[in-house]
Design a protein around this motif. Structure first.
Motif, short mmCIF file in Angstrom:
data_model
loop_
_atom_site.label_atom_id
_atom_site.label_comp_id
_atom_site.label_asym_id
_atom_site.label_seq_id
_atom_site.Cartn_x
_atom_site.Cartn_y
_atom_site.Cartn_z
N THR A 1 1.13 -1.50 -0.24
CA THR A 1 -0.26 0.38 0.27
C THR A 1 0.82 1.19 -0.05
OG1 THR A 1 0.06 0.27 2.45
CG2 THR A 1 -1.71 -0.70 1.38
N VAL A 2 0.71 1.91 -0.31
CA VAL A 2 1.40 3.66 -0.33
C VAL A 2 0.77 4.25 0.70
CG1 VAL A 2 1.43 5.34 -1.24
CG2 VAL A 2 1.15 3.82 -3.12
N ALA A 3 -0.68 4.58 1.24
CA ALA A 3 -1.27 5.13 1.84
C ALA A 3 -1.61 4.88 3.21
CB ALA A 3 -1.72 6.94 1.64
N GLY A 4 -2.22 3.57 2.96
CA GLY A 4 -3.22 3.17 4.38
C GLY A 4 -2.59 2.87 5.43
N LYS A 5 -3.77 2.47 6.70
CA LYS A 5 -3.10 2.10 7.55
C LYS A 5 -2.51 0.46 7.70
CE LYS A 5 -7.14 1.89 10.22
NZ LYS A 5 -8.01 2.34 11.19
N ARG A 6 -2.98 -0.01 6.50
CA ARG A 6 -2.36 -1.62 6.34
C ARG A 6 -1.12 -1.62 5.18
NH1 ARG A 6 -5.39 -4.95 9.39
NH2 ARG A 6 -7.44 -4.10 9.48
N PRO A 7 0.13 -1.82 5.67
CA PRO A 7 1.61 -2.00 4.76
C PRO A 7 0.87 -2.81 3.49
CG PRO A 7 1.82 -2.82 6.89
CD PRO A 7 0.46 -2.55 7.47
N PHE A 8 0.04 -3.59 3.81
CA PHE A 8 -0.17 -4.69 2.48
C PHE A 8 -1.32 -5.53 2.81
CE2 PHE A 8 4.34 -5.44 4.54
CZ PHE A 8 4.68 -5.53 3.63
N TYR A 9 -2.12 -5.48 1.55
CA TYR A 9 -3.58 -6.62 1.33
C TYR A 9 -3.20 -7.18 0.25
CZ TYR A 9 -4.20 -3.46 -2.59
OH TYR A 9 -4.18 -2.22 -3.22
N ALA A 10 -3.64 -8.60 -0.29
CA ALA A 10 -4.06 -9.51 -0.87
C ALA A 10 -4.69 -9.31 -1.81
CB ALA A 10 -3.62 -10.97 0.06
N VAL A 11 -4.60 -9.87 -3.23
CA VAL A 11 -6.07 -10.37 -3.84
C VAL A 11 -5.94 -11.38 -4.13
CG1 VAL A 11 -7.05 -7.92 -4.31
CG2 VAL A 11 -4.66 -9.03 -6.10
N ILE A 12 -6.97 -12.56 -5.03
CA ILE A 12 -7.19 -13.31 -5.66
C ILE A 12 -6.26 -13.04 -7.15
CG2 ILE A 12 -7.88 -15.58 -7.14
CD1 ILE A 12 -7.84 -15.61 -4.46
N VAL A 13 -5.74 -13.44 -8.09
CA VAL A 13 -5.07 -13.55 -9.63
C VAL A 13 -5.02 -14.85 -10.50
CG1 VAL A 13 -3.65 -11.72 -8.87
CG2 VAL A 13 -2.54 -13.37 -8.70
N GLN A 14 -5.14 -14.80 -11.25
CA GLN A 14 -5.65 -16.69 -12.07
C GLN A 14 -4.40 -16.62 -12.73
OE1 GLN A 14 -8.55 -17.78 -11.59
NE2 GLN A 14 -8.85 -15.73 -10.77
N GLY A 15 -2.70 -15.95 -12.14
CA GLY A 15 -1.82 -16.89 -12.88
C GLY A 15 -1.15 -16.03 -12.02
N ILE A 16 0.47 -16.53 -13.27
CA ILE A 16 1.86 -15.96 -12.43
C ILE A 16 1.51 -14.47 -13.74
CG2 ILE A 16 4.34 -15.35 -13.39
CD1 ILE A 16 3.81 -18.73 -12.73
N PRO A 17 1.82 -13.19 -12.82
CA PRO A 17 2.23 -11.78 -13.45
C PRO A 17 3.27 -11.89 -14.17
CG PRO A 17 1.51 -11.74 -11.36
CD PRO A 17 1.67 -12.93 -11.89
N ARG A 18 3.03 -10.84 -15.41
CA ARG A 18 4.01 -11.18 -16.71
C ARG A 18 4.45 -9.78 -16.72
NH1 ARG A 18 1.81 -11.15 -22.10
NH2 ARG A 18 1.53 -9.25 -22.35
N LEU A 19 6.11 -9.48 -16.51
CA LEU A 19 6.68 -8.55 -16.87
C LEU A 19 6.53 -7.54 -18.10
CD1 LEU A 19 8.80 -6.98 -15.24
CD2 LEU A 19 10.73 -7.78 -16.37
N LEU A 20 6.85 -6.40 -18.01
CA LEU A 20 6.21 -5.62 -18.83
C LEU A 20 6.56 -3.81 -19.74
CD1 LEU A 20 4.25 -5.70 -21.88
CD2 LEU A 20 2.82 -4.84 -20.52
#
Length: 149
Positions: free
Chosen positions: A84-103
């Motif tokens: 996170t950038v400005a939130g009270k929590r430093p991290f959160y998680a989301v479900i993704v549908q595969g491996i991210p691709r660098l671009l």
């Protein structure tokens, strides 16, 4: 004096529906899919809490938060832990549908598409032959920062 970079290292993250395009610094880690340690009690987009690096972090359904459908767990699904950038929590998680691709994204590469966005989306763009979503990270962080552990 140094000049601004001409390209930004980004990640194209497979999501249900359209992939996300985010700067790679947003993603702290991609981990294998697992059940939350504690099921969610609260908003319908809160799937539960994960123990990650000795912290409890919320696992969020972007699709539910964005009011764009039910979450689907595909065979390649994983969990992306986001900084996170400005939130009270430093991290959160989301479900993704595969491996991210660098671009590498240049300042003239993405072309904004006139598509109606949901409450957790900033815009749709054409990049590298894909129609991608730039998520509204401020909106997601705002929702997550109000959660009680």
């Amino acid at each position: 004096m140094s000049s601004l970079p001409t390209e930004i290292s980004s990640l194209l993250i497979p999501m249900q529906g359209r992939p996300w395009l985010v700067p790679n610094i947003v993603v702290a880690e991609v981990i294998p899919l697992r059940q939350p340690d504690r099921p969610g009690h609260g908003p319908e987009w809160l799937l539960g809490w994960l123990s990650w690096r000795d912290q409890n972090i919320p696992l969020v359904s972007f699709e539910r938060l964005n009011e764009s459908g039910q979450i689907t767990i595909g065979q390649d699904a994983r969990i992306a832990v986001l900084n996170t950038v400005a939130g009270k929590r430093p991290f959160y998680a989301v479900i993704v549908q595969g491996i991210p691709r660098l671009l590498k994204v240049g300042k003239d590469d993405p072309v904004e598409e006139p598509v109606d966005t949901g409450p957790a989306e900033s815009m749709y763009i054409q990049v590298a032959g894909d129609l991608a979503v730039i998520p509204d990270l401020d909106a997601i962080e705002g929702a997550v920062s109000g959660l009680q552990t």
